[in-house]
Scaffold this active site. Sequence first.
Site, PDB file in Angstrom:
ATOM      1  N   LYS A  11       0.869  -1.204   0.000  1.00  0.00           N
ATOM      2  CA  LYS A  11       0.000   0.000   0.000  1.00  0.00           C
ATOM      3  C   LYS A  11       0.889   1.232   0.000  1.00  0.00           C
ATOM      4  O   LYS A  11       2.056   1.177   0.370  1.00  0.00           O
ATOM      5  CB  LYS A  11      -0.903   0.040   1.241  1.00  0.00           C
ATOM      6  CG  LYS A  11      -0.190   0.136   2.608  1.00  0.00           C
ATOM      7  CD  LYS A  11       0.201   1.512   3.083  1.00  0.00           C
ATOM      8  CE  LYS A  11       0.917   1.436   4.407  1.00  0.00           C
ATOM      9  NZ  LYS A  11       1.750   2.656   4.680  1.00  0.00           N
ATOM     10  N   PHE A  98      10.502  -2.257   6.304  1.00  0.00           N
ATOM     11  CA  PHE A  98      10.776  -0.885   6.780  1.00  0.00           C
ATOM     12  C   PHE A  98      10.629   0.098   5.625  1.00  0.00           C
ATOM     13  O   PHE A  98      11.456   0.987   5.424  1.00  0.00           O
ATOM     14  CB  PHE A  98      12.209  -0.785   7.346  1.00  0.00           C
ATOM     15  CG  PHE A  98      12.396  -1.594   8.587  1.00  0.00           C
ATOM     16  CD1 PHE A  98      13.107  -2.778   8.535  1.00  0.00           C
ATOM     17  CD2 PHE A  98      11.822  -1.191   9.779  1.00  0.00           C
ATOM     18  CE1 PHE A  98      13.272  -3.549   9.675  1.00  0.00           C
ATOM     19  CE2 PHE A  98      11.988  -1.959  10.929  1.00  0.00           C
ATOM     20  CZ  PHE A  98      12.719  -3.142  10.879  1.00  0.00           C
ATOM     21  N   GLY A 104       4.522  -6.344   6.099  1.00  0.00           N
ATOM     22  CA  GLY A 104       4.162  -7.279   7.170  1.00  0.00           C
ATOM     23  C   GLY A 104       2.679  -7.225   7.483  1.00  0.00           C
ATOM     24  O   GLY A 104       2.030  -8.248   7.703  1.00  0.00           O
ATOM     25  N   ASP A 138      -1.949  -0.907  10.290  1.00  0.00           N
ATOM     26  CA  ASP A 138      -2.187  -1.009   8.847  1.00  0.00           C
ATOM     27  C   ASP A 138      -2.924  -2.285   8.443  1.00  0.00           C
ATOM     28  O   ASP A 138      -3.336  -2.429   7.291  1.00  0.00           O
ATOM     29  CB  ASP A 138      -0.847  -0.964   8.084  1.00  0.00           C
ATOM     30  CG  ASP A 138      -0.228   0.418   8.146  1.00  0.00           C
ATOM     31  OD1 ASP A 138       0.941   0.574   7.759  1.00  0.00           O
ATOM     32  OD2 ASP A 138      -0.924   1.343   8.610  1.00  0.00           O
TER      33      ASP A 138
HETATM   34  C1  LIG Z   1       2.655   4.963   9.573  1.00  0.00           C
HETATM   35  C2  LIG Z   1       1.696   3.917   9.149  1.00  0.00           C
HETATM   36  O1  LIG Z   1       2.356   2.895   8.445  1.00  0.00           O
HETATM   37  C3  LIG Z   1       0.616   4.554   8.265  1.00  0.00           C
HETATM   38  O2  LIG Z   1       0.135   3.648   7.349  1.00  0.00           O
HETATM   39  C4  LIG Z   1       1.032   3.254  10.351  1.00  0.00           C
HETATM   40  O3  LIG Z   1       0.342   4.207  11.118  1.00  0.00           O
HETATM   41  C5  LIG Z   1       2.054   2.540  11.219  1.00  0.00           C
HETATM   42  O4  LIG Z   1       1.302   1.784  12.131  1.00  0.00           O
HETATM   43  P1  LIG Z   1       1.944   0.405  12.684  1.00  0.00           P
HETATM   44  O5  LIG Z   1       2.450  -0.425  11.560  1.00  0.00           O
HETATM   45  O6  LIG Z   1       0.985  -0.172  13.651  1.00  0.00           O
HETATM   46  O7  LIG Z   1       3.147   1.006  13.453  1.00  0.00           O
HETATM   47  P2  LIG Z   1       4.170   0.185  14.324  1.00  0.00           P
HETATM   48  O8  LIG Z   1       5.421   0.026  13.521  1.00  0.00           O
HETATM   49  O9  LIG Z   1       3.555  -1.010  14.964  1.00  0.00           O
HETATM   50  O10 LIG Z   1       4.350   1.313  15.453  1.00  0.00           O
HETATM   51  C6  LIG Z   1       5.607   1.645  15.955  1.00  0.00           C
HETATM   52  C7  LIG Z   1       5.381   2.835  16.869  1.00  0.00           C
HETATM   53  O11 LIG Z   1       4.939   3.961  16.089  1.00  0.00           O
HETATM   54  C8  LIG Z   1       4.068   4.787  16.888  1.00  0.00           C
HETATM   55  N1  LIG Z   1       2.757   4.927  16.228  1.00  0.00           N
HETATM   56  C9  LIG Z   1       2.343   4.023  15.300  1.00  0.00           C
HETATM   57  C10 LIG Z   1       1.116   4.226  14.688  1.00  0.00           C
HETATM   58  C11 LIG Z   1       0.338   5.330  15.050  1.00  0.00           C
HETATM   59  N2  LIG Z   1      -0.856   5.563  14.475  1.00  0.00           N
HETATM   60  N3  LIG Z   1       0.784   6.202  16.003  1.00  0.00           N
HETATM   61  C12 LIG Z   1       1.995   6.024  16.586  1.00  0.00           C
HETATM   62  O12 LIG Z   1       2.402   6.829  17.452  1.00  0.00           O
HETATM   63  C13 LIG Z   1       3.921   4.071  18.224  1.00  0.00           C
HETATM   64  O13 LIG Z   1       4.891   4.595  19.122  1.00  0.00           O
HETATM   65  C14 LIG Z   1       4.261   2.630  17.878  1.00  0.00           C
HETATM   66  O14 LIG Z   1       4.731   1.904  18.996  1.00  0.00           O
HETATM   67  N1  LIG Z   2       5.487 -11.063   7.305  1.00  0.00           N
HETATM   68  C1  LIG Z   2       6.446 -10.130   7.439  1.00  0.00           C
HETATM   69  N2  LIG Z   2       7.024  -9.597   6.340  1.00  0.00           N
HETATM   70  C2  LIG Z   2       7.979  -8.634   6.471  1.00  0.00           C
HETATM   71  N3  LIG Z   2       8.407  -8.124   7.643  1.00  0.00           N
HETATM   72  C3  LIG Z   2       7.864  -8.644   8.757  1.00  0.00           C
HETATM   73  C4  LIG Z   2       6.870  -9.658   8.714  1.00  0.00           C
HETATM   74  N4  LIG Z   2       6.511  -9.951   9.978  1.00  0.00           N
HETATM   75  C5  LIG Z   2       7.238  -9.162  10.781  1.00  0.00           C
HETATM   76  N5  LIG Z   2       8.076  -8.400  10.076  1.00  0.00           N
HETATM   77  C6  LIG Z   2       8.984  -7.414  10.691  1.00  0.00           C
HETATM   78  O1  LIG Z   2       8.192  -6.208  10.859  1.00  0.00           O
HETATM   79  C7  LIG Z   2       9.026  -5.070  10.685  1.00  0.00           C
HETATM   80  C8  LIG Z   2       8.393  -4.153   9.685  1.00  0.00           C
HETATM   81  O2  LIG Z   2       8.116  -4.902   8.540  1.00  0.00           O
HETATM   82  P1  LIG Z   2       7.297  -4.143   7.391  1.00  0.00           P
HETATM   83  O3  LIG Z   2       7.912  -2.785   7.256  1.00  0.00           O
HETATM   84  O4  LIG Z   2       7.172  -5.016   6.209  1.00  0.00           O
HETATM   85  O5  LIG Z   2       5.879  -4.078   8.087  1.00  0.00           O
HETATM   86  P2  LIG Z   2       4.802  -2.960   8.085  1.00  0.00           P
HETATM   87  O6  LIG Z   2       4.891  -2.275   9.395  1.00  0.00           O
HETATM   88  O7  LIG Z   2       3.519  -3.582   7.687  1.00  0.00           O
HETATM   89  O8  LIG Z   2       5.190  -1.946   6.925  1.00  0.00           O
HETATM   90  P3  LIG Z   2       5.579  -0.436   7.017  1.00  0.00           P
HETATM   91  O9  LIG Z   2       6.971  -0.461   6.465  1.00  0.00           O
HETATM   92  O10 LIG Z   2       4.575   0.255   6.177  1.00  0.00           O
HETATM   93  O11 LIG Z   2       5.534  -0.002   8.465  1.00  0.00           O
HETATM   94  C9  LIG Z   2      10.404  -5.600  10.271  1.00  0.00           C
HETATM   95  O12 LIG Z   2      11.179  -5.679  11.477  1.00  0.00           O
HETATM   96  C10 LIG Z   2      10.144  -7.012   9.810  1.00  0.00           C
HETATM   97  O13 LIG Z   2      11.258  -7.845  10.077  1.00  0.00           O
END
Ligand SMILES: C[C@](O)(CO)[C@H](O)COP(=O)(O)OP(=O)(O)OC[C@H]1O[C@@H](n2ccc(N)nc2=O)[C@H](O)[C@@H]1O
Ligand SMILES: Nc1ncnc2c1ncn2[C@@H]1O[C@H](COP(=O)(O)OP(=O)(O)OP(=O)(O)O)[C@@H](O)[C@H]1O
Length: 257
Positions: A11, A98, A104, A138
Amino acid sequence: MLEMCEKSYAKVNIFLKISDKRDNYHELVSRFVRVHNLYDIVSFIKTSRRGINIIGDFGCKMESNTVYKAYKLIEDYENVKDFFENHSIKIEKNIPEFAGLGGGSSNAATFLIMANKYCNLNLSKDELCEIAVKIGADVPFFVYEYDSANVTGIGEIVKKFDEEILNIDTITPKIKCNTGEIFKIFREKFYKQISKEESNKLLNMKSLDILKEFDIKKANDLYEPALSLYSDLEDYSKKDWYFSGSGSSFFKVNNGK
Ligand SMILES: C[C@](O)(CO)[C@H](O)COP(=O)(O)OP(=O)(O)OC[C@H]1O[C@@H](n2ccc(N)nc2=O)[C@H](O)[C@@H]1O
Ligand SMILES: Nc1ncnc2c1ncn2[C@@H]1O[C@H](COP(=O)(O)OP(=O)(O)OP(=O)(O)O)[C@@H](O)[C@H]1O
């Protein structure tokens, strides 16, 4: 043998605005769009192995895998444990990690959709979403399988948005953007929140019209904090390219060019 496999799309966030704080999280107002030419493949493969088994090239141990977290949330549902006693989960990875592309999160949602089908769980999309929110912000978007959607809350409110299919290119610099750090810097140095009026205006605009009006900084509130942490991102900030999620990916929409 029945082919049990599905595409797990990436996405991009056409726009990503912060609308409020919720404890140490942030509420979003965002347009999520699926990228049709970038996807992982999730397959269920019959094996004689015992117990949950995830095959794929990941940057994390199994217990941290989003698909493993999804499995643990449904393992007590009828048929699930038996099914995965003799089926392995194979993920062919193409979406960079990342990257702000939801790799993920997409895998976890695709796993839930497939388990719902092949284990005959008969869960509705809203019931799957209740599970998805426990994995990450997400994941709910991918559960609904919309091409374009307005996502609010902390990703748990997903509303289909009707518009043409967007033809999107992405580039992902080798910069590991830490989502938590970026939100932290946003909160400390760049905090602002979008007004209700501006939210409603954006949520009703087509993605192409928004990108005509917004530059990269205006489209994504996380771009400036990300740039302050990872200055090399500047090298990729080119005309008509935008920033997805918390990065490091940039994307370009090619419709009508
Ligand atoms: C940035 C986006 O990818 C937009 O699509 C999402 O909001 C990310 O959400 P997510 O994948 O759940 O994020 P994670 O990687 O689990 O979150 C890591 C950290 O980012 C911060 N976090 C995440 C999402 C959000 N809406 N507010 C936050 O403040 C929090 O401190 C969280 O502990
Ligand atoms: N199925 C998976 N595919 C890829 N990465 C994964 C998966 N499960 C856990 N991870 C871990 O999650 C972290 C973030 O992975 P990735 O960035 O693909 O996830 P995401 O949070 O959905 O995407 P975004 O980059 O939009 O935050 C990395 O540390 C990765 O090793």
